[in-house]
Each structure stands twice: as structure tokens, then as C-alpha cells.
Design a protein around this motif. Structure first.
Motif, PDB file in Angstrom:
ATOM      1  N   LEU A   1     -11.191  -1.779   4.451  1.00 56.73           N
ATOM      2  CA  LEU A   1     -11.466  -0.600   4.662  1.00 56.73           C
ATOM      3  C   LEU A   1     -10.963   0.522   3.821  1.00 56.73           C
ATOM      4  CD1 LEU A   1     -11.053  -0.672   8.559  1.00 56.73           C
ATOM      5  CD2 LEU A   1     -13.262  -0.150   7.313  1.00 56.73           C
ATOM      6  N   ILE A   2      -9.606   0.010   3.489  1.00 57.09           N
ATOM      7  CA  ILE A   2      -8.961   0.717   2.275  1.00 57.09           C
ATOM      8  C   ILE A   2      -8.458  -0.140   1.444  1.00 57.09           C
ATOM      9  CG2 ILE A   2      -8.262   2.764   3.849  1.00 57.09           C
ATOM     10  CD1 ILE A   2      -5.538   1.622   3.907  1.00 57.09           C
ATOM     11  N   SER A   3      -8.086   0.762   0.125  1.00 62.41           N
ATOM     12  CA  SER A   3      -7.674  -0.401  -1.060  1.00 62.41           C
ATOM     13  C   SER A   3      -6.127  -0.772  -1.043  1.00 62.41           C
ATOM     14  CB  SER A   3      -8.067   0.155  -2.350  1.00 62.41           C
ATOM     15  OG  SER A   3      -7.473   1.424  -2.269  1.00 62.41           O
TER      16      SER A   3
ATOM     17  N   PRO B   1     -10.630  -1.328  16.495  1.00 63.24           N
ATOM     18  CA  PRO B   1      -9.805  -0.530  15.675  1.00 63.24           C
ATOM     19  C   PRO B   1      -8.650   0.236  16.702  1.00 63.24           C
ATOM     20  CG  PRO B   1     -11.920   0.386  15.750  1.00 63.24           C
ATOM     21  CD  PRO B   1     -12.024  -0.807  16.497  1.00 63.24           C
TER      22      PRO B   1
ATOM     23  N   LEU C   1     -13.294  -6.004  14.083  1.00 66.69           N
ATOM     24  CA  LEU C   1     -12.324  -5.177  14.146  1.00 66.69           C
ATOM     25  C   LEU C   1     -12.325  -4.486  15.363  1.00 66.69           C
ATOM     26  CD1 LEU C   1      -9.914  -3.654  12.880  1.00 66.69           C
ATOM     27  CD2 LEU C   1     -11.737  -2.282  11.773  1.00 66.69           C
TER      28      LEU C   1
ATOM     29  N   ARG D   1     -16.543  -8.767   5.722  1.00 62.41           N
ATOM     30  CA  ARG D   1     -16.649  -8.047   6.768  1.00 62.41           C
ATOM     31  C   ARG D   1     -17.884  -8.624   7.559  1.00 62.41           C
ATOM     32  NH1 ARG D   1     -16.674  -3.387   3.200  1.00 62.41           N
ATOM     33  NH2 ARG D   1     -18.706  -2.873   3.434  1.00 62.41           N
TER      34      ARG D   1
ATOM     35  N   LEU E   1     -18.164  -7.213   1.275  1.00 60.14           N
ATOM     36  CA  LEU E   1     -19.208  -7.399   2.196  1.00 60.14           C
ATOM     37  C   LEU E   1     -19.167  -8.878   3.096  1.00 60.14           C
ATOM     38  CD1 LEU E   1     -22.690  -5.712   0.833  1.00 60.14           C
ATOM     39  CD2 LEU E   1     -21.135  -4.957   2.597  1.00 60.14           C
TER      40      LEU E   1
ATOM     41  N   ARG F   1       1.018  -1.193  -0.094  1.00 57.44           N
ATOM     42  CA  ARG F   1       0.009   0.090   0.054  1.00 57.44           C
ATOM     43  C   ARG F   1       0.817   1.260   0.146  1.00 57.44           C
ATOM     44  NH1 ARG F   1      -5.273   2.712   0.027  1.00 57.44           N
ATOM     45  NH2 ARG F   1      -4.345   4.779  -0.039  1.00 57.44           N
TER      46      ARG F   1
ATOM     47  N   ARG G   1      -6.431  -2.447   8.010  1.00 59.11           N
ATOM     48  CA  ARG G   1      -7.344  -1.890   7.269  1.00 59.11           C
ATOM     49  C   ARG G   1      -7.581  -2.280   5.948  1.00 59.11           C
ATOM     50  NH1 ARG G   1      -6.628   4.899   8.361  1.00 59.11           N
ATOM     51  NH2 ARG G   1      -7.971   4.512  10.431  1.00 59.11           N
TER      52      ARG G   1
ATOM     53  N   CYS H   1      -9.403  -5.787   6.348  1.00 58.89           N
ATOM     54  CA  CYS H   1     -10.762  -5.433   6.857  1.00 58.89           C
ATOM     55  C   CYS H   1     -11.646  -4.804   5.661  1.00 58.89           C
ATOM     56  CB  CYS H   1     -10.995  -4.810   8.044  1.00 58.89           C
ATOM     57  SG  CYS H   1     -10.232  -5.441   9.359  1.00 58.89           S
TER      58      CYS H   1
END
Ligand SMILES: Nc1ncnc2c1ncn2[C@@H]1O[C@H](COP(=O)(O)OP(=O)(O)O)[C@@H](O)[C@H]1O
Ligand SMILES: [Mg+2]
Lengths: 248, 306
Positions: free
Chosen positions: B50-52, B82, B80, B75, B72, B9, B45, B48
Motif C-alpha cells: 500500500l505504501i513504499s 485495516p 487485509l 495483493r 498485484l 520506512r 501497509r 500489503c
């Protein structure tokens, strides 16, 4: 998109609003004050110095303009709620766990939107009903008929008011992504009511005759277009990637 | 099972997570260890959804990270905790959990049961109707943990759950993680605390943007730490040296009556070494362990990368 998910989020927001006095005041008290105040002012000012009330010709230009107060409220109140609920989530950092649930970004955005839309709309329409009844009572003897309800008021209350409220919510989604202080968000967010205040003033000055149905429909059409444009921007702002990596 | 292959990332020019490949088996407590800014949160993240990710691959079970249709589903089966608890301060502990239960489509009965179960396990049941905003840090963290479990996920991601907690609360949280392990849940634990990772994790990965090392505690100690056992004898003999040759130990250096032996895990192997010496007729005067522990090795790895 599953509406049920959005509704769960909206219900949670309603619950948090109930714990905040200033939110409740904004939603309920403000429309109520306006709704009682305007008819009282008309009655009182008309009978000042022993006069027998405003002449009918004045009443029929004042009343349509007054309905535009509700348009201003529709810009103002959802804005306060939306910025509270969005920047609130941001300050509490509760968006990350929320985004980790099997809920899509659109569902969350819609939920937040519903929460900021329904209570103010209910309060505004409730207030407007009180306003219309009281106005009818204080102007009926002068006019010889009940001024409200009428088509123009219906267009303002059922078309323009919801469109204005939606615009207000969308604008605040965009603002909330850029600021991280509830008060600042509310100050910038509430600017969305300026165009509506402008419409009201223009009506009072008779620059845009607000008693003319076509004018109202044109304004409603413009609101609709702006709503769609803002929806596009708000949706782009409210993407998980943006929220978690770019929202400040 | 969680698996990544060259997971990467970038944030603009900055590479936050560089080509990380790892595998976490079902039911494992996996310690993802690294200093601040190592990329732990970014990795979690991504896992989960949440980000690519910028590049590479990652899978959770049969689902693919980065595949919109799978995200989906992923998840749904993960929980999680956080790095920021993110509770609703004005809502009660119960309402915080109930809201999440609804989002996970738990029935009312399931929600009731799980809320009661986890709040009781974490010692918060008496406070269930109290607004979360009034809770102490430790209580908030426990509530966030209960929230992550409300739908009974098999896989749990925890992002530094004991950071900034007092020792007492940290302990409760660690014990609770061990309880969850008994329930055969897979736990992906971000931490910057080596001691914590050593105490509760089955496997540890050391991250510093890149993956520096991965393995069980013992494997890591063997591969990175290079410790030595020093034994002072009254009198060295050939019999002793011959006995040591038969043991699975590393190099044996002789200096007078002093032996310096390379051992991967002194805590485990020293007993056998000493026993062998005694059997061979030796008299042990002292046994000491020198060289770097896993902690030194960890610090070294982390510094090297900077
Ligand atoms: N949204 C972001 N934008 C830019 N850089 C980021 C962002 N999030 C994290 N980083 C950077 O990525 C690196 C890894 O961060 P993070 O995953 O939070 O590390 P850790 O959780 O191990 O402390 C850091 O250098 C951090 O500054
Ligand atoms: Mg982190």
C-alpha cells in the motif's frame, strides 16, 4: 489497465448513489427542470401581453445560447457526484481496503470517474432531447422550420458537454484530495462550472458569437487541452502512496 | 512465508519503522506487538503493497515487496483487515462482500459460497441484507474480517482487530482467529495487547520503531523476563541442593532455609523443582514466583526505547 475492474467499482458507486436521495435529485431533477423550464419560458414570455411570440431573429440567437445551459450542468452535476463519491470513500476510510485488492490506482480512478460521468451525462443528454423537442414545438410556427437538431447543438452536446463533465470529474479528484468534508468539497468542486457560465454570459453579450461553428470548435479544443492537463494532475494526486500518507 | 530484512520506512525526518528483520512461517499466527506509534500499521501497509518502503527488503512467498510486477500478485494472495474497517455504510453486508469478491475475480458461485460461509461463521448471516452503517462496532469489525477472507487468502494481515471492541466481541474475534489458524492460514496480527498476543500467537515480535525482541512466548519470557521461584523449606539439606543441580534451572541462591531459583518459565518448571525437593526428602512450606513477567519485560522494553 483492465476496464472490467473499473466497471465493478463504478457499479458499486451506482448502487450507493441509489441510496442517496440528494444525489438522485441532483442527477435527474435538475436537468429535467431546466429542460422543461426553458421552452415554457420562451413560450410564455413571447406571448405575454397579447404579443405573438418572440421574433424569429431573436429566437435564433436565444436558442444556441440556451444549449450552453447544458454545458453549465455538465460542469456542475458530475462535480457534485465526484466529490460525494471520493470524499465519501475518504470519510468512510474505505480506500485502504480497496487499495489492498489486486486493483491498480488507475483502475480505481477510472472507476470513480465513470461513476461520476455516466449518470449525469445520460441525464443531461436526455434532458437536452426533451428541451430540443419542446423548443421545436414552441418555435416552429414562428421560424417556419425545426431549429433542432443542428450541427452546433451536436457539437455542444456531444463534444463540449462530455469534455466539460470530464473536466469536472478531474477537478474534483484534485479537490477531494485536499479536503475531508463532503460539503466543502462540493462547494469548491462546483467552481469548475464558472468558466462555462462565463462562456454562456459571453455568448449572451455576444462577446463570443456562439452560433458560429468555428468558435464552438475552438472552445472544445481548449477544453480538450485543459482536460489532458488536469488528467495529468489528477492521476498524480490519485496514487496510493499519496492517498494513504498525504491525503488529509 | 513473510520475510523482511532491514525493512525501513521514513516519513520525512521521522523514522517510523527502523531496520526490521523478521520471518513468519506458513500457518503461523504472528503477533506484532507494540504501543501506539510503534510502526505496526506502517509495516503492514508496506507488506500489503500500500505504501513504499524507504529501504531494506521484504518478501511474501516468492514475491518481492517493492517490485511493481509482483505487487498485484501479492495483493491477490493476501487479505487485509485495516485499522479502520472502511465499509460502505449505505451498502448491505452482503453487497459489501460481493463487491470485494468481484474485485478479486471470484466467480459468482465462489462469492456466494464464501459470503455465506464467513457470515455464518461470524454470526452475521441473519443481517446480510442490512446496511453496514447500522452495525455495531463489533459487527463492523467482523464484517471487515469476512471481507478480507472473501477470496480465501492464505495470508491474512489484521491491524488491531480487537482494539476498541467490547470484551465479548474481542473474544469472538480471537476465537475466530484461532479457527483460521486451524485452517492453516498465516496470520500477521498487529496488536498493542500483550495478553492477546500471548493467548493466540505462536510467535511474538515486540516493535518500537525497531524490533526489540522476537520469539515464541516461552522464548521471550526466558530471554527478557528473568523470573525467580522462591521456595521456603522446613529444613535445607545437601541432598536437596544436589537434586536441584541436576535440573535445567538457573542460579540457585540460598538464604537460610529459603531458596531463590532463576527459572525461565515457572509455570512449567516449578512442578519438577518441587518434586525433586520432595524426592530428596525436603518439606516445602511455600512456593512463590517473583520478578518480572513478560508484561513487565514488555513495558520495560517499550520504555527503554523512548
Ligand atoms: N503518513 C504519515 N506521515 C507522517 N508520519 C506518519 C505517517 N503515518 C505514520 N506516521 C508516523 O509513523 C509512526 C508509526 O505509525 P504507525 O505505523 O501508525 O504506528 P502503529 O500502527 O504502531 O500505532 C508514528 O510516529 C506516526 O506518527
Ligand atoms: Mg496502527
Amino acid at each position: 489497465m483492465r476496464l472490467s475492474k473499473s466497471w465493478i467499482i463504478a457499479e458499486k458507486d451506482f448502487k450507493t448513489f441509489r441510496k442517496r436521495k440528494n444525489i438522485i435529485y441532483t442527477i435527474i431533477v435538475v436537468p429535467l427542470i431546466v429542460s422543461f423550464l426553458l421552452p415554457i419560458v420562451i413560450d410564455y414570455a413571447g406571448h405575454k401581453n397579447g404579443a405573438s411570440g418572440f421574433p424569429a431573429s431573436e429566437i435564433i440567437t436565444l436558442l444556441p445560447a440556451f444549449t450552453f445551459f447544458y454545458l453549465i450542468l455538465a460542469g456542475m452535476i458530475p462535480s457534485t457526484i465526484a466529490s460525494y463519491s471520493l470524499v465519501g470513500e475518504k470519510v468512510e476510510k474505505s480506500l485502504e481496503p480497496l487499495l489492498a485488492t489486486p486493483t491498480t490506482d488507475s483502475e480505481i480512478l477510472l472507476g470513480k470517474g465513470i461513476a461520476a460521468f455516466i449518470p449525469p451525462i445520460a441525464a443531461i443528454l436526455g434532458g437536452a432531447t426533451i428541451f430540443m423537442v419542446l423548443m421545436d414545438l414552441v418555435t416552429q410556427d414562428k421560424l417556419g422550420y425545426y431549429f433542432f437538431p443542428n450541427w452546433n447543438a451536436a457539437i455542444v452536446l456531444f463534444l463540449m458537454v462530455p469534455l466539460a463533465a470530464i473536466m469536472s470529474v478531474e477537478w474534483n479528484v484534485i479537490v477531494s484530495s485536499k479536503v475531508s468534508d463532503v460539503r466543502v468539497a462540493q462547494q469548491i468542486g462546483v467552481l469548475v462550472m464558472l468558466p462555462f457560465a462565463g462562456i454562456y454570459v459571453a455568448g449572451e453579450l455576444n462577446l463570443i458569437p456562439l452560433g458560429v461553428t468555428n468558435n464552438l470548435l475552438i472552445i472544445a479544443g481548449i477544453l480538450l487541452v485543459v482536460d489532458l492537463l488536469l488528467l495529468f494532475v489528477a492521476r498524480a494526486t490519485f496514487r496510493r502512496e499519496e492517498i494513504l500518507t498525504k491525503w488529509k | 512465508m513473510i520475510e523482511t530484512k532491514n525493512l525501513t520506512r521514513k516519513f520525512g525526518e521521522l523514522t517510523a519503522v527502523d531496520s526490521v528483520s523478521l520471518r513468519v512461517e506458513d500457518g503461523e499466527v504472528f503477533g506484532f506487538l507494540g504501543p501506539n506509534g510503534a510502526g505496526k500499521t506502517t509495516t503492514v501497509r508496506m507488506l500489503c503493497c500500500l505504501i513504499s518502503k524507504t529501504s531494506g527488503e521484504a518478501r511474501i512467498g516468492d514475491y518481492e515487496i517493492g517490485n511493481a510486477a509482483d505487487s498485484l500478485k501479492i495483493r491477490k494472495i493476501i487479505g487485509l483487515v485495516p485499522d479502520n474497517v472502511g465499509l460502505y455504510d449505505t451498502l448491505s453486508a452482503y453487497d459489501n462482500l460481493d463487491f470485494y469478491g468481484k474485485l478479486y475475480d471470484c466467480t459468482e458461485a465462489q462469492r456466494k459460497e464464501n459470503i455465506e460461509r464467513f457470515l455464518k461463521m461470524l454470526g452475521l448471516w441473519e443481517k446480510k441484507d442490512v446496511a453496514a452503517g447500522t452495525f455495531s462496532k463489533g459487527m463492523k469489525q467482523k464484517l471487515a474480517i469476512a471481507r478480507s477472507l472473501i477470496h480465501d487468502p492464505q495470508i491474512l494481515f489484521m491491524d488491531e482487530p480487537t482494539a476498541n471492541l467490547d470484551p465479548e466481541s474481542s473474544r469472538t474475534v480471537r476465537d475466530f482467529i484461532l479457527d483460521l489458524k486451524k485452517e492453516k492460514r498465516t496470520i500477521f496480527l498487529n496488536t498493542h495487547n500483550l495478553d492477546e498476543a500471548q493467548r493466540i500467537c505462536d510467535k511474538i515480535a515486540i516493535l518500537n520503531t525497531k524490533l526489540m525482541a522476537i520469539g515464541t512466548t516461552e522464548e521471550l519470557e526466558r530471554s527478557v523476563s528473568g523470573r525467580k521461584t522462591v521456595i521456603q523449606l522446613e529444613q535445607l539439606s545437601d541432598a536437596i541442593l544436589a537434586a536441584l543441580k541436576k535440573l535445567p534451572v538457573g542460579n540457585v541462591a540460598v538464604d537460610g532455609n529459603k531458596l531463590t531459583i532463576d527459572v525461565a518459565n515457572p509455570e512449567k518448571e516449578n512442578a519438577a523443582i518441587v518434586e525433586a525437593i520432595i524426592r530428596a526428602g525436603g518439606h516445602v512450606q511455600s512456593v512463590t514466583v517473583v520478578g518480572s513477567s513478560l508484561e513487565d519485560a514488555y513495558l520495560k522494553l517499550v520504555r527503554e526505547a523512548k
